[in-house]
Design an enzyme around this catalytic site. Structure first.
Site, PDB file in Angstrom:
ATOM      1  N   ARG A 102       0.864  -1.180   0.000  1.00  0.00           N
ATOM      2  CA  ARG A 102       0.000   0.000   0.000  1.00  0.00           C
ATOM      3  C   ARG A 102       0.903   1.233   0.000  1.00  0.00           C
ATOM      4  NH1 ARG A 102      -2.025   3.227   4.616  1.00  0.00           N
ATOM      5  NH2 ARG A 102      -3.713   4.544   3.844  1.00  0.00           N
ATOM      6  N   HIS A 146      -2.579  11.186   0.438  1.00  0.00           N
ATOM      7  CA  HIS A 146      -2.135  10.845   1.790  1.00  0.00           C
ATOM      8  C   HIS A 146      -1.437  12.105   2.334  1.00  0.00           C
ATOM      9  CE1 HIS A 146      -0.792   7.386   4.572  1.00  0.00           C
ATOM     10  NE2 HIS A 146      -0.313   8.488   5.129  1.00  0.00           N
ATOM     11  N   GLU A 192      -6.926   8.683   6.074  1.00  0.00           N
ATOM     12  CA  GLU A 192      -7.236   9.308   7.370  1.00  0.00           C
ATOM     13  C   GLU A 192      -7.884  10.679   7.217  1.00  0.00           C
ATOM     14  OE1 GLU A 192      -4.064   9.255  10.291  1.00  0.00           O
ATOM     15  OE2 GLU A 192      -4.200   7.088  10.478  1.00  0.00           O
ATOM     16  N   ASN A 334      -7.176   2.495   9.765  1.00  0.00           N
ATOM     17  CA  ASN A 334      -5.864   2.552  10.407  1.00  0.00           C
ATOM     18  C   ASN A 334      -6.122   2.416  11.897  1.00  0.00           C
ATOM     19  OD1 ASN A 334      -5.084   3.138   7.846  1.00  0.00           O
ATOM     20  ND2 ASN A 334      -4.390   5.224   8.261  1.00  0.00           N
ATOM     21  N   TYR A 336      -4.539   1.758  15.727  1.00  0.00           N
ATOM     22  CA  TYR A 336      -3.345   1.692  16.586  1.00  0.00           C
ATOM     23  C   TYR A 336      -3.676   1.423  18.050  1.00  0.00           C
ATOM     24  CZ  TYR A 336      -0.663   3.228  12.602  1.00  0.00           C
ATOM     25  OH  TYR A 336      -0.074   3.277  11.364  1.00  0.00           O
ATOM     26  N   GLU A 404      -3.463   0.169   8.123  1.00  0.00           N
ATOM     27  CA  GLU A 404      -2.278   0.463   8.943  1.00  0.00           C
ATOM     28  C   GLU A 404      -2.482  -0.143  10.322  1.00  0.00           C
ATOM     29  OE1 GLU A 404      -1.141   4.569   9.298  1.00  0.00           O
ATOM     30  OE2 GLU A 404      -1.426   4.958   7.166  1.00  0.00           O
TER      31      GLU A 404
HETATM   32  C1  NOJ Z   1      -1.189   7.611  10.141  1.00  0.00           C
HETATM   33  C2  NOJ Z   1      -0.812   8.054   8.770  1.00  0.00           C
HETATM   34  O1  NOJ Z   1      -1.587   7.512   7.757  1.00  0.00           O
HETATM   35  C3  NOJ Z   1       0.656   7.878   8.502  1.00  0.00           C
HETATM   36  O2  NOJ Z   1       0.997   8.852   7.598  1.00  0.00           O
HETATM   37  C4  NOJ Z   1       1.389   7.950   9.807  1.00  0.00           C
HETATM   38  O3  NOJ Z   1       2.754   8.069   9.641  1.00  0.00           O
HETATM   39  C5  NOJ Z   1       1.026   6.718  10.605  1.00  0.00           C
HETATM   40  N1  NOJ Z   1      -0.415   6.607  10.693  1.00  0.00           N
HETATM   41  C6  NOJ Z   1       1.602   6.675  12.004  1.00  0.00           C
HETATM   42  O4  NOJ Z   1       1.118   7.727  12.761  1.00  0.00           O
END
Ligand code: NOJ
Length: 515
Positions: A102, A146, A192, A334, A336, A404
């Protein structure tokens, strides 16, 4: 007892042992997932390509943002230099056993002035990258934007604050579909979108760094936090809608691709089980993901957003609503971490209000002192299952790609990132549970393939499964333990973190003393 009964009991015992072993993170590999499930790794153009001012590329708002900061290591304009090293990087993907990569296209490399003439060298680069991937059996999953909007469009008409962006974005998308769509089957319009508008227009800590007092996390010189996040989000949604319509009208029948959207997704866990905190959890889901998912699924913003933001949130015409409803083939997530949330209804009595005050919720982020420790995110894999369940229950079980997921840690030369192995392994396992429970997740991409220039941390904290030596002029890549683990997992070997850890203990890079 009859032989059949014994055999049956034996099978049951073996199945039970397998379940126990799996719950301890053992005996687990990609073949536990459906056969069409895709595993890959992610990056984005400005964060990885380098060659920022080479071969006709012009700056983006990401370049402008990065240049305001100074880093001890690395240079965002060079980043990992994938522009020149793409063949080497594709080899790393092959070595890891990835199904897919990606990445994003730099709009200002392909069309340096934002609209009009195509840059032949930019075109050649993306054709080369895509061809290299495909010739090695790696599927390109391409994001159109992005973070890196061409600076010229920000200067000319304030980018996403102006409806002119809709036409310019659609024309840019048209070029991408026309030039690359014969080989690209997975497109994502925006990465995002929720963070882009929240960081970029409310608190100002991401490009284009707009905010207004007293709401900024930084001292912004321009912006209006009470209105701009809503306006920018509205134009992003419409730009997405028109780009999708164009794809469906002009390309889909021939190219057979899918187009999606991408959101940073948290699980919002109420601080207490009081009604107030539970509602705050729901409001956070609505304001953060629902802001985009509601229009994309149902054609309008969530009721609570319309109520709390009032006239500051734009309205959709009937046609716009129709355009957006059902306009994603998949949603990219994404993920985390989770966030604990508390009711803050008091903020609704204040004026002026920004998006956070409209949400009327206090977010208790993970301990910010974690920044001085080794890793950034608490390892909360169960929350990934909860997020996926939320999408399934509330948004009609869409196709999902985890675009992500990964762990940040202070940039250093040790390749022993066992904490990252644990994080990735646990999240992959959680994803597997979600799929078994009916989530329509179809892919997982680790962030990030390499130690890239990070949006919030520059080169200080990185996520790569390959270490990039920024003190070496060749920017040499070295596999970390997490790369070894992922590779074993993808090659179908049953893996435990422990076995792999021992193998990689001594692979600290020789340049350590220079950092
Ligand atoms: C969010 C973003 O899509 C990416 O650009 C960023 O570096 C990572 N996640 C980590 O924060």
């Amino acid at each position: 007892m009859r032989v059949e009964v014994w055999l049956c009991l034996l099978h049951l015992c073996l199945a039970l042992l397998r379940v126990i072993a799996r719950s301890e993170g053992k005996e687990y590999n990609r073949y536990d997932f459906p056969t069409d499930f895709v595993f890959g790794a992610s990056t984005s153009a400005y964060q990885v390509e380098g060659a920022a001012l080479e071969d006709g590329r012009k700056p983006s708002i990401y370049d402008t943002f990065a240049h305001r900061l100074e880093y001890d290591t690395g240079n965002p304009d060079v980043a990992c230099d994938q522009y020149h090293k793409y063949k080497e990087d594709v080899q790393l993907m092959v070595e890891t056993g990835l199904d897919a990569y990606r990445f994003s296209i730099s709009w200002s490399r392909l069309i340096p002035d934002g609209r009009g003439a195509i840059n032949p060298k930019g075109l050649r680069f993306y054709n080369n990258l895509i061809n290299e991937l495909i010739s090695h059996g790696i599927e390109p999953h391409v994001t159109l934007l992005h973070t890196d909007l061409p600076q010229v469009l920000e200067d000319e008409y304030r980018g996403f604050l102006n409806p002119k962006i809709i036409e310019d974005f659609t024309s840019y998308a048209d070029v991408c579909f026309r030039e690359f769509g014969d080989r690209v089957r997975h497109w994502t319009t925006f990465n995002e979108a929720n963070i882009f508008v929240f960081g970029g227009y409310d608190v100002g800590n991401t490009p284009p760094s707009r905010c207004s007092f007293p709401f900024g996390f930084i001292n912004c010189t321009k912006g209006n936090s009470t209105t701009e996040p809503y306006i920018a989000a509205h134009h992003i949604l419409l730009a997405h809608g028109y780009a999708v319509k164009l794809y469906k009208d002009k390309y889909k029948a021939k190219q057979h691709g899918l187009i999606g959207f991408n959101l940073l997704s948290y699980h919002f866990a109420p601080f207490t089980d009081t009604r107030e905190d539970m509602l705050a959890g729901q409001r956070s889901y609505d304001f953060f993901m629902g802001w985009f998912m509601h229009p994309l699924t149902y054609g309008d913003y969530p009721e609570i957003m319309k109520k709390n933001a009032g006239t500051r949130i734009p309205t959709f015409t009937k046609n716009e609503s129709k355009l957006l409803k059902g306009s994603i083939d998949f949603i990219g997530i994404n993920y985390y971490t989770a966030i604990v949330v508390k009711d803050n209804s008091m903020s609704l009595n204040t004026t002026p209000r920004d998006y956070i005050a409209d949400m009327a919720t206090q977010w208790l982020f993970f301990n910010t002192s974690a920044l001085s420790e080794k890793t950034i995110f608490p390892n909360e894999p169960l929350s990934l299952e909860r997020v996926l369940k939320y999408y399934k229950d509330v948004y009609e079980n869409p196709i999902i790609f985890i675009h992500e997921n990964g762990q940040a840690a202070s940039y250093n030369t040790s390749t022993d990132d066992s904490f990252r192995v644990e994080y990735i392994r646990d999240h992959v396992e959680s994803l597997h549970n979600a799929v078994r429970n009916g989530s329509n997740a179809k892919g997982y991409f680790v962030w990030s393939l390499l130690d890239v220039y990070e949006l919030l941390f520059g080169f200080d904290y990185t996520f790569g499964i390959y270490y990039v030596d920024y003190n070496d002029p060749n920017l040499t890549r070295h596999p970390k333990l997490s790369q070894q683990w992922y590779s074993q997992f993808l090659k179908g070997r049953n893996t435990t973190a422990d076995i792999q850890m021992n193998q990689a203990k001594d692979t600290t890079i020789s340049t350590r003393s220079s950092i």
